[in-house]
Motif scaffolding. Sequence first.
Motif, PDB file in Angstrom:
ATOM      1  N   GLU A  12       0.761  -1.156  -0.015  1.00 50.53           N
ATOM      2  CA  GLU A  12       0.021  -0.087  -0.051  1.00 50.53           C
ATOM      3  C   GLU A  12       0.809   1.050  -0.066  1.00 50.53           C
ATOM      4  OE1 GLU A  12      -3.370   0.945  -0.178  1.00 50.53           O
ATOM      5  OE2 GLU A  12      -3.241  -0.985  -1.168  1.00 50.53           O
ATOM      6  N   SER A  13       1.998   1.159   0.904  1.00 53.57           N
ATOM      7  CA  SER A  13       3.012   2.350   0.698  1.00 53.57           C
ATOM      8  C   SER A  13       3.579   2.691  -0.578  1.00 53.57           C
ATOM      9  CB  SER A  13       3.874   2.101   1.936  1.00 53.57           C
ATOM     10  OG  SER A  13       4.576   3.190   1.960  1.00 53.57           O
ATOM     11  N   ILE A  14       3.908   1.451  -1.311  1.00 54.56           N
ATOM     12  CA  ILE A  14       4.509   1.633  -2.687  1.00 54.56           C
ATOM     13  C   ILE A  14       3.561   2.002  -3.550  1.00 54.56           C
ATOM     14  CG2 ILE A  14       5.453   0.533  -4.478  1.00 54.56           C
ATOM     15  CD1 ILE A  14       6.847  -1.589  -2.465  1.00 54.56           C
ATOM     16  N   ARG A  15       2.254   1.400  -3.679  1.00 56.98           N
ATOM     17  CA  ARG A  15       1.152   2.037  -4.410  1.00 56.98           C
ATOM     18  C   ARG A  15       0.881   3.696  -4.116  1.00 56.98           C
ATOM     19  NH1 ARG A  15      -3.582   4.027  -4.293  1.00 56.98           N
ATOM     20  NH2 ARG A  15      -3.827   3.590  -1.867  1.00 56.98           N
ATOM     21  N   SER A  16       0.762   3.964  -2.825  1.00 58.62           N
ATOM     22  CA  SER A  16       0.802   5.439  -2.637  1.00 58.62           C
ATOM     23  C   SER A  16       1.902   6.219  -3.302  1.00 58.62           C
ATOM     24  CB  SER A  16       0.635   5.623  -1.272  1.00 58.62           C
ATOM     25  OG  SER A  16      -0.462   5.262  -0.685  1.00 58.62           O
ATOM     26  N   LEU A  17       3.293   5.771  -2.912  1.00 55.01           N
ATOM     27  CA  LEU A  17       4.288   6.526  -3.431  1.00 55.01           C
ATOM     28  C   LEU A  17       4.323   6.726  -5.148  1.00 55.01           C
ATOM     29  CD1 LEU A  17       7.912   5.879  -2.141  1.00 55.01           C
ATOM     30  CD2 LEU A  17       7.515   5.441  -4.437  1.00 55.01           C
ATOM     31  N   LEU A  18       4.013   5.567  -5.597  1.00 49.82           N
ATOM     32  CA  LEU A  18       4.019   5.682  -7.045  1.00 49.82           C
ATOM     33  C   LEU A  18       2.807   6.644  -7.649  1.00 49.82           C
ATOM     34  CD1 LEU A  18       4.409   1.886  -8.184  1.00 49.82           C
ATOM     35  CD2 LEU A  18       5.877   3.791  -8.810  1.00 49.82           C
ATOM     36  N   VAL A  19       1.637   6.432  -6.862  1.00 49.00           N
ATOM     37  CA  VAL A  19       0.658   7.735  -7.279  1.00 49.00           C
ATOM     38  C   VAL A  19       1.178   8.830  -7.120  1.00 49.00           C
ATOM     39  CG1 VAL A  19      -1.734   8.362  -6.611  1.00 49.00           C
ATOM     40  CG2 VAL A  19      -1.248   5.735  -6.694  1.00 49.00           C
ATOM     41  N   ARG A  20       1.715   9.160  -6.141  1.00 52.82           N
ATOM     42  CA  ARG A  20       2.267  10.581  -5.782  1.00 52.82           C
ATOM     43  C   ARG A  20       3.415  10.868  -6.520  1.00 52.82           C
ATOM     44  NH1 ARG A  20       2.838   9.454  -0.708  1.00 52.82           N
ATOM     45  NH2 ARG A  20       5.118   8.764  -0.641  1.00 52.82           N
ATOM     46  N   ASN A  21       4.349  10.179  -6.561  1.00 55.37           N
ATOM     47  CA  ASN A  21       5.658  10.541  -7.289  1.00 55.37           C
ATOM     48  C   ASN A  21       5.728  10.044  -8.877  1.00 55.37           C
ATOM     49  OD1 ASN A  21       6.417  11.425  -4.968  1.00 55.37           O
ATOM     50  ND2 ASN A  21       7.657   9.660  -4.438  1.00 55.37           N
ATOM     51  N   ARG A  22       4.949   8.973  -9.190  1.00 54.10           N
ATOM     52  CA  ARG A  22       4.767   8.418 -10.664  1.00 54.10           C
ATOM     53  C   ARG A  22       5.902   7.690 -10.852  1.00 54.10           C
ATOM     54  NH1 ARG A  22      -0.410   9.169 -10.928  1.00 54.10           N
ATOM     55  NH2 ARG A  22      -0.604   8.791 -13.082  1.00 54.10           N
ATOM     56  N   SER A  23       7.124   7.464  -9.922  1.00 51.07           N
ATOM     57  CA  SER A  23       8.181   6.619 -10.488  1.00 51.07           C
ATOM     58  C   SER A  23       8.990   6.596  -9.109  1.00 51.07           C
ATOM     59  CB  SER A  23       9.292   7.210 -11.562  1.00 51.07           C
ATOM     60  OG  SER A  23       9.747   8.583 -11.255  1.00 51.07           O
ATOM     61  N   THR A  24       9.848   5.445  -9.317  1.00 58.47           N
ATOM     62  CA  THR A  24      10.746   5.108  -8.326  1.00 58.47           C
ATOM     63  C   THR A  24      11.981   4.019  -8.840  1.00 58.47           C
ATOM     64  OG1 THR A  24      10.999   4.636  -5.968  1.00 58.47           O
ATOM     65  CG2 THR A  24       9.468   3.271  -7.044  1.00 58.47           C
ATOM     66  N   THR A  25      12.576   3.604  -8.016  1.00 54.50           N
ATOM     67  CA  THR A  25      13.636   2.751  -8.269  1.00 54.50           C
ATOM     68  C   THR A  25      13.570   1.559  -7.202  1.00 54.50           C
ATOM     69  OG1 THR A  25      15.422   3.369  -7.084  1.00 54.50           O
ATOM     70  CG2 THR A  25      15.079   4.291  -9.251  1.00 54.50           C
ATOM     71  N   THR A  26      14.056   0.216  -7.765  1.00 48.93           N
ATOM     72  CA  THR A  26      14.159  -0.936  -6.791  1.00 48.93           C
ATOM     73  C   THR A  26      15.038  -0.540  -5.679  1.00 48.93           C
ATOM     74  OG1 THR A  26      13.667  -2.303  -8.897  1.00 48.93           O
ATOM     75  CG2 THR A  26      14.519  -3.334  -6.671  1.00 48.93           C
ATOM     76  N   THR A  27      16.006   0.046  -6.026  1.00 47.60           N
ATOM     77  CA  THR A  27      17.107   0.237  -4.879  1.00 47.60           C
ATOM     78  C   THR A  27      16.425   1.185  -4.009  1.00 47.60           C
ATOM     79  OG1 THR A  27      18.969   0.180  -6.514  1.00 47.60           O
ATOM     80  CG2 THR A  27      19.296   1.353  -4.592  1.00 47.60           C
ATOM     81  N   TYR A  28      15.727   2.252  -4.329  1.00 46.36           N
ATOM     82  CA  TYR A  28      15.354   3.105  -3.366  1.00 46.36           C
ATOM     83  C   TYR A  28      14.068   2.449  -2.534  1.00 46.36           C
ATOM     84  CZ  TYR A  28      12.725   7.081  -1.303  1.00 46.36           C
ATOM     85  OH  TYR A  28      11.639   7.706  -0.625  1.00 46.36           O
ATOM     86  N   LEU A  29      13.257   1.634  -3.056  1.00 46.64           N
ATOM     87  CA  LEU A  29      12.366   0.859  -2.208  1.00 46.64           C
ATOM     88  C   LEU A  29      12.939  -0.162  -1.353  1.00 46.64           C
ATOM     89  CD1 LEU A  29       9.605   0.098  -4.963  1.00 46.64           C
ATOM     90  CD2 LEU A  29       9.668   2.029  -3.135  1.00 46.64           C
ATOM     91  N   MET A  30      14.170  -0.900  -1.616  1.00 44.32           N
ATOM     92  CA  MET A  30      14.758  -1.915  -0.872  1.00 44.32           C
ATOM     93  C   MET A  30      15.424  -0.895   0.386  1.00 44.32           C
ATOM     94  SD  MET A  30      17.035  -3.835  -3.891  1.00 44.32           S
ATOM     95  CE  MET A  30      18.402  -4.021  -2.628  1.00 44.32           C
ATOM     96  N   ASN A  31      16.104   0.014   0.018  1.00 43.84           N
ATOM     97  CA  ASN A  31      16.508   0.936   1.193  1.00 43.84           C
ATOM     98  C   ASN A  31      15.280   1.370   1.943  1.00 43.84           C
ATOM     99  OD1 ASN A  31      19.170   0.419   0.529  1.00 43.84           O
ATOM    100  ND2 ASN A  31      19.182   2.235  -0.861  1.00 43.84           N
ATOM    101  N   LEU A  32      14.242   1.968   1.428  1.00 47.61           N
ATOM    102  CA  LEU A  32      13.307   2.576   2.437  1.00 47.61           C
ATOM    103  C   LEU A  32      12.673   1.651   3.189  1.00 47.61           C
ATOM    104  CD1 LEU A  32      11.411   4.999   2.754  1.00 47.61           C
ATOM    105  CD2 LEU A  32       9.935   4.062   0.912  1.00 47.61           C
ATOM    106  N   TYR A  33      12.521   0.401   2.538  1.00 40.88           N
ATOM    107  CA  TYR A  33      11.375  -0.581   3.527  1.00 40.88           C
ATOM    108  C   TYR A  33      12.402  -1.886   4.215  1.00 40.88           C
ATOM    109  CZ  TYR A  33       7.658   1.465   1.310  1.00 40.88           C
ATOM    110  OH  TYR A  33       7.027   2.521   0.533  1.00 40.88           O
TER     111      TYR A  33
END
Length: 110
Positions: A12-33
């Motif tokens: 849900e957090s990733i979904r919200s992040l994508l809706v808000r920012n429209r893009s991200t990276t695998t590395t960013y998500l790995m570090n964030l979570y």
Amino acid sequence: MRERLTTYERRESIRSLLVRNRSTTTTYLMNLYGVTKPTILNDIVFLSSIMPIITRSGKGGGIFLDMEYYAPRAYLSFDEEKLLLKLLDTLCEEEREILICIINKFSKPG
């Protein structure tokens, strides 16, 4: 991020992040979570079944949400709204005003 999220909370957090920012990276998500690459890839595969996600590898790559996608509006359930209204009596005036704004913002119309 706080302590480890459940799979549902993380997705849900990733979904919200994508809706808000429209893009991200695998590395960013790995570090964030604080999870592994396979975990993030599984999350993206799951989310791709409910929203139009595009992935690109290499330089300039990442995880992208189709620019024409808009998330449907989320509303409070009856039980959520009922609990928030009950909590109003326990708050100071300033907190009451904030909670009333939240209730008005997320309550179903009608």
